[in-house]
Motif scaffolding. Structure first.
Motif, PDB file in Angstrom:
ATOM      1  N   LYS A  67       0.796  -1.225   0.000  1.00 43.95           N
ATOM      2  CA  LYS A  67       0.000   0.000   0.000  1.00 43.95           C
ATOM      3  C   LYS A  67       0.833   1.281   0.000  1.00 43.95           C
ATOM      4  CE  LYS A  67      -4.192  -1.828   0.371  1.00 43.95           C
ATOM      5  NZ  LYS A  67      -5.248  -1.621  -0.624  1.00 43.95           N
ATOM      6  N   ASP A  68       1.949   1.321   0.743  1.00 50.95           N
ATOM      7  CA  ASP A  68       2.792   2.509   0.848  1.00 50.95           C
ATOM      8  C   ASP A  68       2.048   3.691   1.473  1.00 50.95           C
ATOM      9  OD1 ASP A  68       4.735   4.425   0.687  1.00 50.95           O
ATOM     10  OD2 ASP A  68       4.729   4.603  -1.494  1.00 50.95           O
ATOM     11  N   ARG A  69       1.652   3.537   2.732  1.00 48.84           N
ATOM     12  CA  ARG A  69       1.053   4.644   3.469  1.00 48.84           C
ATOM     13  C   ARG A  69       1.811   4.805   4.785  1.00 48.84           C
ATOM     14  NH1 ARG A  69      -4.829   4.113   4.635  1.00 48.84           N
ATOM     15  NH2 ARG A  69      -4.720   6.377   4.883  1.00 48.84           N
ATOM     16  N   HIS A  70       2.568   5.878   4.881  1.00 49.88           N
ATOM     17  CA  HIS A  70       3.400   6.112   6.057  1.00 49.88           C
ATOM     18  C   HIS A  70       2.551   6.501   7.265  1.00 49.88           C
ATOM     19  CE1 HIS A  70       7.070   7.258   3.317  1.00 49.88           C
ATOM     20  NE2 HIS A  70       6.511   6.103   2.995  1.00 49.88           N
ATOM     21  N   GLU A  71       3.067   6.171   8.454  1.00 49.39           N
ATOM     22  CA  GLU A  71       2.405   6.536   9.698  1.00 49.39           C
ATOM     23  C   GLU A  71       3.438   7.093  10.663  1.00 49.39           C
ATOM     24  OE1 GLU A  71       0.273   7.822  11.463  1.00 49.39           O
ATOM     25  OE2 GLU A  71      -1.323   6.295  11.460  1.00 49.39           O
ATOM     26  N   ASN A  72       2.960   7.851  11.643  1.00 44.77           N
ATOM     27  CA  ASN A  72       3.863   8.381  12.668  1.00 44.77           C
ATOM     28  C   ASN A  72       4.450   7.260  13.504  1.00 44.77           C
ATOM     29  OD1 ASN A  72       1.619  11.004  12.719  1.00 44.77           O
ATOM     30  ND2 ASN A  72       3.789  11.388  12.410  1.00 44.77           N
ATOM     31  N   ILE A  73       5.640   7.521  14.048  1.00 42.81           N
ATOM     32  CA  ILE A  73       6.374   6.517  14.809  1.00 42.81           C
ATOM     33  C   ILE A  73       5.554   6.060  16.024  1.00 42.81           C
ATOM     34  CG2 ILE A  73       8.499   6.043  16.086  1.00 42.81           C
ATOM     35  CD1 ILE A  73       8.875   6.567  13.037  1.00 42.81           C
ATOM     36  N   GLY A  74       5.320   4.752  16.081  1.00 43.43           N
ATOM     37  CA  GLY A  74       4.570   4.176  17.186  1.00 43.43           C
ATOM     38  C   GLY A  74       3.080   4.091  16.969  1.00 43.43           C
ATOM     39  N   TYR A  75       2.580   4.671  15.878  1.00 41.56           N
ATOM     40  CA  TYR A  75       1.142   4.659  15.607  1.00 41.56           C
ATOM     41  C   TYR A  75       0.761   3.667  14.514  1.00 41.56           C
ATOM     42  CZ  TYR A  75       0.104   8.645  18.608  1.00 41.56           C
ATOM     43  OH  TYR A  75      -0.067   9.467  19.692  1.00 41.56           O
ATOM     44  N   GLY A  76       1.728   2.955  13.983  1.00 38.05           N
ATOM     45  CA  GLY A  76       1.455   2.030  12.892  1.00 38.05           C
ATOM     46  C   GLY A  76       1.744   0.591  13.255  1.00 38.05           C
ATOM     47  N   TYR A  77       1.796  -0.261  12.230  1.00 36.92           N
ATOM     48  CA  TYR A  77       2.010  -1.699  12.422  1.00 36.92           C
ATOM     49  C   TYR A  77       3.446  -2.031  12.817  1.00 36.92           C
ATOM     50  CZ  TYR A  77      -2.601  -3.129  10.786  1.00 36.92           C
ATOM     51  OH  TYR A  77      -3.959  -3.335  10.682  1.00 36.92           O
ATOM     52  N   LEU A  78       4.394  -1.182  12.468  1.00 34.27           N
ATOM     53  CA  LEU A  78       5.790  -1.489  12.782  1.00 34.27           C
ATOM     54  C   LEU A  78       6.112  -1.196  14.245  1.00 34.27           C
ATOM     55  CD1 LEU A  78       7.633  -0.216   9.572  1.00 34.27           C
ATOM     56  CD2 LEU A  78       6.638  -2.455  10.057  1.00 34.27           C
ATOM     57  N   GLY A  79       5.676  -0.076  14.740  1.00 33.71           N
ATOM     58  CA  GLY A  79       5.825   0.226  16.156  1.00 33.71           C
ATOM     59  C   GLY A  79       7.155   0.866  16.520  1.00 33.71           C
ATOM     60  N   PHE A  80       7.167   1.531  17.663  1.00 33.64           N
ATOM     61  CA  PHE A  80       8.345   2.267  18.113  1.00 33.64           C
ATOM     62  C   PHE A  80       9.538   1.364  18.373  1.00 33.64           C
ATOM     63  CE2 PHE A  80      11.008   3.767  21.612  1.00 33.64           C
ATOM     64  CZ  PHE A  80      11.505   4.937  21.061  1.00 33.64           C
ATOM     65  N   ASP A  81       9.319   0.250  19.069  1.00 33.29           N
ATOM     66  CA  ASP A  81      10.449  -0.606  19.464  1.00 33.29           C
ATOM     67  C   ASP A  81      11.233  -1.082  18.257  1.00 33.29           C
ATOM     68  OD1 ASP A  81       9.794  -0.287  22.114  1.00 33.29           O
ATOM     69  OD2 ASP A  81       8.776  -2.217  22.310  1.00 33.29           O
ATOM     70  N   LEU A  82      10.525  -1.495  17.203  1.00 30.53           N
ATOM     71  CA  LEU A  82      11.214  -1.951  15.994  1.00 30.53           C
ATOM     72  C   LEU A  82      12.003  -0.811  15.365  1.00 30.53           C
ATOM     73  CD1 LEU A  82      11.842  -3.872  13.622  1.00 30.53           C
ATOM     74  CD2 LEU A  82       9.742  -3.010  12.557  1.00 30.53           C
ATOM     75  N   LEU A  83      11.377   0.354  15.218  1.00 27.85           N
ATOM     76  CA  LEU A  83      12.044   1.453  14.531  1.00 27.85           C
ATOM     77  C   LEU A  83      13.221   1.992  15.341  1.00 27.85           C
ATOM     78  CD1 LEU A  83       8.865   3.115  13.049  1.00 27.85           C
ATOM     79  CD2 LEU A  83      10.569   1.723  11.857  1.00 27.85           C
ATOM     80  N   TYR A  84      13.135   1.923  16.661  1.00 25.92           N
ATOM     81  CA  TYR A  84      14.296   2.258  17.491  1.00 25.92           C
ATOM     82  C   TYR A  84      15.437   1.276  17.214  1.00 25.92           C
ATOM     83  CZ  TYR A  84      17.289   2.927  21.562  1.00 25.92           C
ATOM     84  OH  TYR A  84      18.375   3.153  22.373  1.00 25.92           O
ATOM     85  N   ARG A  85      15.116  -0.006  17.095  1.00 28.26           N
ATOM     86  CA  ARG A  85      16.132  -1.020  16.785  1.00 28.26           C
ATOM     87  C   ARG A  85      16.761  -0.770  15.420  1.00 28.26           C
ATOM     88  NH1 ARG A  85      13.331  -6.276  16.608  1.00 28.26           N
ATOM     89  NH2 ARG A  85      15.401  -7.061  16.059  1.00 28.26           N
ATOM     90  N   VAL A  86      15.976  -0.323  14.459  1.00 27.27           N
ATOM     91  CA  VAL A  86      16.523   0.001  13.132  1.00 27.27           C
ATOM     92  C   VAL A  86      17.537   1.134  13.256  1.00 27.27           C
ATOM     93  CG1 VAL A  86      15.980   0.988  10.869  1.00 27.27           C
ATOM     94  CG2 VAL A  86      14.505  -0.801  11.826  1.00 27.27           C
ATOM     95  N   VAL A  87      17.139   2.220  13.909  1.00 28.51           N
ATOM     96  CA  VAL A  87      18.004   3.400  14.028  1.00 28.51           C
ATOM     97  C   VAL A  87      19.312   3.069  14.740  1.00 28.51           C
ATOM     98  CG1 VAL A  87      18.194   5.683  15.121  1.00 28.51           C
ATOM     99  CG2 VAL A  87      16.102   5.050  13.893  1.00 28.51           C
ATOM    100  N   HIS A  88      19.252   2.165  15.725  1.00 25.53           N
ATOM    101  CA  HIS A  88      20.426   1.859  16.539  1.00 25.53           C
ATOM    102  C   HIS A  88      21.058   0.511  16.187  1.00 25.53           C
ATOM    103  CE1 HIS A  88      19.929   5.230  19.410  1.00 25.53           C
ATOM    104  NE2 HIS A  88      18.671   5.144  19.021  1.00 25.53           N
ATOM    105  N   HIS A  89      20.646  -0.096  15.086  1.00 27.09           N
ATOM    106  CA  HIS A  89      21.189  -1.404  14.730  1.00 27.09           C
ATOM    107  C   HIS A  89      22.684  -1.296  14.448  1.00 27.09           C
ATOM    108  CE1 HIS A  89      21.745  -5.279  12.781  1.00 27.09           C
ATOM    109  NE2 HIS A  89      20.541  -5.626  13.230  1.00 27.09           N
ATOM    110  N   PRO A  90      23.483  -2.166  15.031  1.00 27.50           N
ATOM    111  CA  PRO A  90      24.943  -2.035  14.877  1.00 27.50           C
ATOM    112  C   PRO A  90      25.421  -2.099  13.433  1.00 27.50           C
ATOM    113  CG  PRO A  90      24.350  -4.122  15.954  1.00 27.50           C
ATOM    114  CD  PRO A  90      23.129  -3.272  15.946  1.00 27.50           C
ATOM    115  N   LYS A  91      24.676  -2.765  12.564  1.00 26.18           N
ATOM    116  CA  LYS A  91      25.092  -2.854  11.160  1.00 26.18           C
ATOM    117  C   LYS A  91      24.656  -1.638  10.344  1.00 26.18           C
ATOM    118  CE  LYS A  91      25.578  -7.857  10.783  1.00 26.18           C
ATOM    119  NZ  LYS A  91      25.223  -9.088  10.026  1.00 26.18           N
ATOM    120  N   LEU A  92      23.861  -0.750  10.959  1.00 22.57           N
ATOM    121  CA  LEU A  92      23.359   0.417  10.235  1.00 22.57           C
ATOM    122  C   LEU A  92      23.912   1.732  10.795  1.00 22.57           C
ATOM    123  CD1 LEU A  92      19.588  -0.628   9.867  1.00 22.57           C
ATOM    124  CD2 LEU A  92      21.526  -1.191   8.383  1.00 22.57           C
ATOM    125  N   ILE A  93      24.784   1.636  11.796  1.00 17.66           N
ATOM    126  CA  ILE A  93      25.359   2.837  12.407  1.00 17.66           C
ATOM    127  C   ILE A  93      26.139   3.636  11.349  1.00 17.66           C
ATOM    128  CG2 ILE A  93      27.008   3.695  14.106  1.00 17.66           C
ATOM    129  CD1 ILE A  93      24.418   2.626  15.316  1.00 17.66           C
TER     130      ILE A  93
END
Length: 294
Positions: free
Chosen positions: A233-259
């Motif tokens: 679908k490609d419909r963005h949502e605010n952090i923590g208000y969608g299906y992905l959730g805050f915890d996952l997106l925090y892990r993405v931002v701080h993932h050691p392979k993505l630093i």
């Protein structure tokens, strides 16, 4: 302790009277140390001359703020579709726009431009991939810059190409200038495309590395999704208000392979307000505020 190698920001506007200087001020007001912008309106190819955009003033403020200019991103306009041979006039216009935007990106002192790979418009994915690779060959042969294009991963709506890592790899492999190409990984898009980052983030990152290579990852778009995995679908949502959730997106931002990779928010405004200051603060600290939009 804050990790100084976390680069996080958002897309920002650019308009009169301060233009690029205003873009930098907006980014700084959100607590960003990176940002993404369009060199003009994303929906058309009309562009003001670079001399009118207060670029030197913006770059001076970037330097004063201690921002690493190599972490800044331009996004190409949406009107480009170089994945379809069927309309020669539109195909040529797309190539010309890519060349123009590469030159404009260099004019801002920025080295990365995100590009939607486009739609094959019913011609088939293989045809679309070939069309885009040939268009990039033409653009890179004459643009006269060293700007890299980050091909954005797409959600799979309509006739989009660049839905799977294999398709993105094929674009890179068929281009004569692979050193000029990288990838923009969008969290909403890859989830909507069917990659289960919710339950297997490490596995998806490992697959990306195996198919494309993490050395090709130039940008991450950090977006929650209004739709479940595989929705296309490609419909963005605010952090923590969608299906992905805050915890996952925090892990993405701080993932050691993505630093060290620029993380760019493209989440929607709410109540006509930009959400980025709150979202950036939460993603930096790991402290989620329930119902933060209220």
């Amino acid at each position: 302790m804050e990790n100084k190698d976390i680069y996080i920001g958002s897309h920002v506007g650019m308009g009169a009277p301060e233009f690029y200087l205003g873009s930098v001020k907006e980014a700084l007001s959100y607590g960003s140390n990176t940002f993404m912008f369009y060199t003009g309106a994303p929906q058309n190819s009309f562009r003001k001359p670079l001399s009118e955009l207060k670029i030197q003033e913006g770059r001076k403020l970037i330097k004063e703020a201690g921002i690493d200019e190599s972490k800044l991103i331009v996004h190409a306009p949406y009107i480009i579709n170089a994945a379809n041979f069927s309309r020669e006039d539109l195909y040529e216009m797309s190539i010309n726009t890519i060349v123009s935007e590469l030159r404009r990106t260099a004019g801002f002192g920025v080295g990365i431009m995100v590009l939607h790979p486009g739609s094959h418009v019913g011609m088939g994915a293989e045809s679309g991939i070939l069309a885009l690779a040939k268009a990039l060959d033409t653009a890179f042969a004459c643009d006269g810059t060293n700007v890299k294009i980050a091909i954005e991963t797409m959600a799979g709506k309509g006739h989009e190409i660049g839905i799977t890592f294999e398709q993105v790899r094929s674009i890179i492999d068929q281009c004569k200038y692979p050193e000029r190409l990288g990838v923009c990984l969008d969290t909403c898009h890859i989830s909507d495309a069917g990659y289960d980052i919710i339950n297997d983030l490490d596995g998806v990152i490992e697959k990306f590395d195996k198919v494309i290579g993490l050395d090709k990852l130039l940008v991450v778009h950090v977006n929650d999704s209004k739709n479940p995995t595989g929705a296309h679908k490609d419909r963005h949502e605010n952090i923590g208000y969608g299906y992905l959730g805050f915890d996952l997106l925090y892990r993405v931002v701080h993932h050691p392979k993505l630093i060290g990779i620029p993380m760019i928010l493209e989440t929607p405004y709410y109540n006509e307000k930009a959400p980025y200051k709150q979202e950036i603060e939460m993603l930096r600290s790991g402290k989620y505020v329930d119902n933060w939009r209220n």
